[in-house]
Design a protein around this motif. Structure first.
Motif, PDB file in Angstrom:
ATOM      1  N   UNK A   3       0.837  -1.200   0.000  1.00 33.19           N
ATOM      2  CA  UNK A   3       0.000   0.000   0.000  1.00 33.19           C
ATOM      3  C   UNK A   3       0.872   1.250   0.000  1.00 33.19           C
ATOM      4  N   UNK A   4       0.559   2.155  -0.898  1.00 35.59           N
ATOM      5  CA  UNK A   4       1.401   3.333  -1.092  1.00 35.59           C
ATOM      6  C   UNK A   4       2.324   3.191  -2.281  1.00 35.59           C
ATOM      7  N   UNK A   5       2.469   1.968  -2.783  1.00 35.05           N
ATOM      8  CA  UNK A   5       3.252   1.722  -3.994  1.00 35.05           C
ATOM      9  C   UNK A   5       2.266   1.533  -5.150  1.00 35.05           C
ATOM     10  N   UNK A   9      -1.714  -2.486  -8.008  1.00 36.74           N
ATOM     11  CA  UNK A   9      -3.073  -1.948  -8.118  1.00 36.74           C
ATOM     12  C   UNK A   9      -4.054  -2.910  -8.800  1.00 36.74           C
ATOM     13  N   UNK A  10      -3.650  -4.195  -8.884  1.00 38.34           N
ATOM     14  CA  UNK A  10      -4.500  -5.201  -9.510  1.00 38.34           C
ATOM     15  C   UNK A  10      -4.681  -6.402  -8.591  1.00 38.34           C
ATOM     16  N   UNK A  57      -7.482  -1.978   0.243  1.00 41.46           N
ATOM     17  CA  UNK A  57      -7.846  -2.781  -0.910  1.00 41.46           C
ATOM     18  C   UNK A  57      -7.016  -2.384  -2.117  1.00 41.46           C
ATOM     19  N   UNK A  58      -6.706  -3.371  -2.971  1.00 45.14           N
ATOM     20  CA  UNK A  58      -6.107  -3.089  -4.270  1.00 45.14           C
ATOM     21  C   UNK A  58      -6.940  -3.791  -5.340  1.00 45.14           C
ATOM     22  N   UNK A  63      -5.807   1.857  -5.493  1.00 47.73           N
ATOM     23  CA  UNK A  63      -5.519   1.513  -4.100  1.00 47.73           C
ATOM     24  C   UNK A  63      -6.386   2.385  -3.204  1.00 47.73           C
ATOM     25  N   UNK A  64      -7.036   1.779  -2.219  1.00 50.47           N
ATOM     26  CA  UNK A  64      -7.739   2.530  -1.174  1.00 50.47           C
ATOM     27  C   UNK A  64      -7.342   1.906   0.154  1.00 50.47           C
ATOM     28  N   UNK A  65      -6.906   2.743   1.085  1.00 54.00           N
ATOM     29  CA  UNK A  65      -6.440   2.197   2.364  1.00 54.00           C
ATOM     30  C   UNK A  65      -6.424   3.298   3.409  1.00 54.00           C
ATOM     31  N   UNK A  66      -6.174   2.919   4.661  1.00 50.63           N
ATOM     32  CA  UNK A  66      -6.030   3.916   5.708  1.00 50.63           C
ATOM     33  C   UNK A  66      -4.772   3.644   6.528  1.00 50.63           C
ATOM     34  N   UNK A  67      -4.281   4.708   7.112  1.00 50.37           N
ATOM     35  CA  UNK A  67      -3.109   4.669   7.979  1.00 50.37           C
ATOM     36  C   UNK A  67      -3.582   4.306   9.383  1.00 50.37           C
ATOM     37  N   UNK A  68      -3.125   3.189   9.899  1.00 52.42           N
ATOM     38  CA  UNK A  68      -3.572   2.711  11.211  1.00 52.42           C
ATOM     39  C   UNK A  68      -3.139   3.655  12.327  1.00 52.42           C
ATOM     40  N   UNK A  69      -2.093   4.448  12.094  1.00 50.67           N
ATOM     41  CA  UNK A  69      -1.590   5.354  13.128  1.00 50.67           C
ATOM     42  C   UNK A  69      -2.459   6.589  13.316  1.00 50.67           C
ATOM     43  N   UNK A  70      -3.271   6.948  12.293  1.00 49.73           N
ATOM     44  CA  UNK A  70      -4.061   8.179  12.426  1.00 49.73           C
ATOM     45  C   UNK A  70      -5.467   8.103  11.813  1.00 49.73           C
TER      46      UNK A  70
END
Length: 205
Positions: A3-5, A9-10, A57-58, A63-70
């Protein structure tokens, strides 16, 4: 990490699922719903939540995701932040150094049945209608105990949206403030009654 790369994306199993969940860990490793090499299915319940840094998710080139730290969501490099604002106070629901690792993931599916088919197999045609990821978090902010749940939903045919659920231990007359890349995108009047949840769906623009 995946995630973030943007090169990841598939879905590795596009004929089974358009999207798969991905858990990125602080040690640089990743745990995928379907292994990218073996295509083996992994259990959601085997995710090591204490090691999570990103969850999402990819698929379908995204890509859709969240940062667990914030708790901040990333949707194709766009950051989505949420707060609750009254006349006197703004309560940041994301962007704080809390741990948002009480993760949520599920899929909504439907099936069509052919009752005229006499064969033992092939009577049902199942399909995933939408994918959902998010979290729930209990927090004390300034002068209120707040339960916050945020789920990002990706429907098969419609625009993605956020399912936002907020509960406070006191009455609050305020607005949900949504920021995209630091800029206020929308302010929605959302009064809260003590210990009663307020629910809102917001289509991502």
């Amino acid at each position: 990490m995946i995630l973030g790369n943007p090169s990841y994306n598939r879905s590795p199993v596009p004929t089974l699922q358009s999207f798969i969940w991905v858990a990125d860990y602080y040690d640089g490793t990743s745990f995928l719903e379907y292994d990218s090499k073996t295509k083996k299915n992994n259990s959601y319940y085997e995710i090591e939540k204490d090691k999570l840094i990103y969850f999402g998710l990819i698929g379908e080139g995204s890509q859709v995701y969240f940062d667990v730290a914030n708790g901040i969501f990333q949707l194709n490099s766009h950051r989505i932040m949420i707060s609750y604002k009254t006349d006197n106070q703004e309560y940041p629901l994301t962007g704080r150094t809390f741990l948002y690792n009480d993760i949520i993931q599920y899929k909504d599916s439907s099936s069509d049945a052919n009752i005229l088919n006499k064969k033992e197999q092939g009577n049902f045609d199942s399909r995933i209608e939408q994918y959902n990821i998010g979290y729930k978090k209990q927090m004390y902010l300034v002068d209120a105990n707040i339960n916050f749940q945020c789920i990002l939903t990706i429907p098969f045919k419609d625009s993605p949206y956020l399912q936002i659920k907020i509960t406070s231990d006191k009455d609050l007359d305020g607005k949900i403030v949504i920021r995209t890349d630091g800029i206020v995108t929308e302010e929605l009047h959302a009064p809260l009654k003590e210990n009663m949840s307020g629910n809102l769906n917001w289509i991502i623009r």
